[in-house]
Scaffold this motif. Structure first.
Motif, mmCIF file in Angstrom:
data_model
loop_
_atom_site.group_PDB
_atom_site.id
_atom_site.type_symbol
_atom_site.label_atom_id
_atom_site.label_comp_id
_atom_site.label_asym_id
_atom_site.label_seq_id
_atom_site.Cartn_x
_atom_site.Cartn_y
_atom_site.Cartn_z
ATOM 1 N N GLU A 250 0.256 7.760 -31.136
ATOM 2 C CA GLU A 250 -0.182 9.078 -31.940
ATOM 3 C C GLU A 250 -0.314 10.040 -31.229
ATOM 4 O O GLU A 250 -0.522 10.936 -31.138
ATOM 5 C CB GLU A 250 0.043 8.468 -33.640
ATOM 6 N N PHE A 251 -1.832 9.216 -31.027
ATOM 7 C CA PHE A 251 -3.482 10.484 -30.752
ATOM 8 C C PHE A 251 -3.620 9.238 -29.173
ATOM 9 O O PHE A 251 -3.642 8.408 -29.727
ATOM 10 C CB PHE A 251 -4.013 10.400 -31.891
ATOM 11 N N PHE A 298 4.090 4.988 -36.272
ATOM 12 C CA PHE A 298 4.504 4.271 -37.138
ATOM 13 C C PHE A 298 5.958 3.210 -35.926
ATOM 14 O O PHE A 298 6.092 1.817 -37.136
ATOM 15 C CB PHE A 298 5.905 4.812 -37.975
ATOM 16 N N GLU A 299 6.679 3.707 -35.744
ATOM 17 C CA GLU A 299 6.991 2.971 -34.388
ATOM 18 C C GLU A 299 6.947 1.848 -33.900
ATOM 19 O O GLU A 299 7.506 0.545 -34.058
ATOM 20 C CB GLU A 299 8.331 3.755 -33.412
ATOM 21 N N LEU A 305 3.963 -3.966 -32.652
ATOM 22 C CA LEU A 305 3.089 -3.973 -31.606
ATOM 23 C C LEU A 305 1.658 -3.191 -31.728
ATOM 24 O O LEU A 305 1.115 -2.299 -32.491
ATOM 25 C CB LEU A 305 3.533 -2.701 -30.636
ATOM 26 N N ASP A 306 0.696 -3.408 -31.107
ATOM 27 C CA ASP A 306 -0.720 -3.371 -31.458
ATOM 28 C C ASP A 306 -1.573 -2.604 -30.388
ATOM 29 O O ASP A 306 -0.742 -2.987 -29.596
ATOM 30 C CB ASP A 306 -2.106 -5.019 -31.976
ATOM 31 N N ALA A 307 -2.658 -2.958 -30.941
ATOM 32 C CA ALA A 307 -3.119 -1.538 -29.767
ATOM 33 C C ALA A 307 -3.280 -2.767 -28.573
ATOM 34 O O ALA A 307 -3.635 -2.327 -27.394
ATOM 35 C CB ALA A 307 -5.136 -1.546 -29.862
ATOM 36 N N ASP A 308 -3.702 -3.936 -28.665
ATOM 37 C CA ASP A 308 -3.984 -4.990 -26.987
ATOM 38 C C ASP A 308 -2.471 -4.510 -26.545
ATOM 39 O O ASP A 308 -2.825 -4.888 -25.266
ATOM 40 C CB ASP A 308 -4.503 -5.942 -27.874
ATOM 41 N N LYS A 309 -2.180 -4.685 -26.734
ATOM 42 C CA LYS A 309 -0.085 -5.220 -26.191
ATOM 43 C C LYS A 309 -0.115 -3.340 -25.315
ATOM 44 O O LYS A 309 0.267 -3.542 -24.367
ATOM 45 C CB LYS A 309 0.882 -4.946 -26.664
#
Length: 321
Positions: A250-251, A298-299, A305-309
């Motif tokens: 998103e950002f 949101f997707e 999926l989290d930030a690490d992935k």
């Protein structure tokens, strides 16, 4: 004895005391050398509090722990003016923020005003009470913790406040071998006849400041610098690296991420005894620096999926210059 030798001896001693959390020990020292603050997330009982307390025992400086609770006030952290009736004046009573090492335990338990007071002190290295401003110590490091399990009654930190942290470290459970070592260490500490291992020598503040300057002089070649810039740019223009990446982010990360990646990469290389930064140094600290700065769509959350992935994906798609 050189600053590097002293810091490496401190690291070795910390690793003997904080069993099963080598990454936490490493990241604490990187934050100390890079002159930043660290947010640690992990389940209870993973030596988060012990890590920074033990660090304070191995270096010149004082330590204070603040337990964040919903009824905490900003003045409980920063301090406040106390009226002295005997002479009719106000006197500033310093709060726990004026120590060299501060543990903000369960920072997300406190309301926004308290979090803002702490994070302002972290960013500006000063606090203001009334019309007066008070400078914090030159050696000043905050380690904030939060528990990922219990979210009821918490005040999650907004992205703008999270961005103030140099690194966001996640700690997991130790492996079986480390668990056995923890048992032995705990028994020895509980024994009345045991004598805890003392650090080889207390690292002075002058040595820490020397280490900071030495880390800043570690050579970074232009291709490595370009690699950092491209990794940051990939979070802001993800469509250039794939439509799925653009759908998930998103950002992108802020310019603080660029600065943090540079300083932590240098500190990581310096701790390893090298006088140059390699792409491996950048990759080693990338997750800790991007993890709390990436805002996912949101997707991404819907796909699990989290930030690490997402960061793993970035590493695969952004080439080394």
């Amino acid at each position: 004895m050189s600053a590097l030798t002293e810091i490496q001896q401190l690291k070795q001693w910390l690793s003997s005391q904080i069993v099963g959390q080598p990454e936490l020990v490493d990241r604490l020292l990187i934050a100390l050398i890079a002159d930043g603050h660290i947010l640690v997330e992990g389940a209870p009982g993973l030596a988060k509090t012990k890590a920074i307390k033990t660090l304070s025992e191995g270096m010149e400086g004082d330590f204070h722990r603040v337990q964040f609770t919903p009824d905490l006030l900003p003045s409980d952290v920063t301090g406040t003016d106390i009226y002295r009736p005997e002479n009719g004046t106000f006197e500033f009573q310093r709060g726990p923020i004026f120590h060299n090492l501060v543990l903000a335990d369960e920072i997300n338990r406190a309301p926004a005003k308290v979090q803002s007071a702490l994070l302002e002190a972290m960013a500006e290295r000063q606090i203001s009470v009334g019309k007066s401003t008070y400078a914090l110590p030159d050696l000043f490091l905050v380690m904030a913790t939060q528990n990922p399990i219990e979210q009821e009654g918490t005040y999650p930190l907004p992205e703008a406040q999270l961005d103030r942290f140099l690194m966001h470290v996640r700690v997991g459970f130790p492996d079986v071998a480390a668990e056995r070592e923890i048992l032995r260490l705990s028994r020895n500490e509980a024994s009345a006849t045991s004598i805890p291992d003392a650090p080889v020598a207390e690292v002075s503040q002058a040595t820490i400041f020397e280490a900071r300057q030495a880390a800043l002089t570690v050579h970074m070649a232009e291709p490595v610098e370009e690699y950092i810039v491209q990794l940051v740019n990939a979070t802001r223009n993800p469509d250039a690296y794939g439509p799925d990446l653009a759908k998930w982010i998103e950002f992108g990360v802020s310019p603080r991420a660029t600065i943090s990646l540079d300083r932590c990469s240098r500190a990581h290389a310096w701790l390893a005894g090298r006088d140059y930064v390699s792409p491996d140094d950048v990759r080693a600290v990338l997750h800790d620096i991007f993890r709390h700065r990436l805002l996912l769509s949101f997707e991404a959350e819907a796909e699990g999926l989290d930030a690490d992935k997402i960061i793993d994906n970035l590493l695969q798609r952004v080439p080394v210059a």
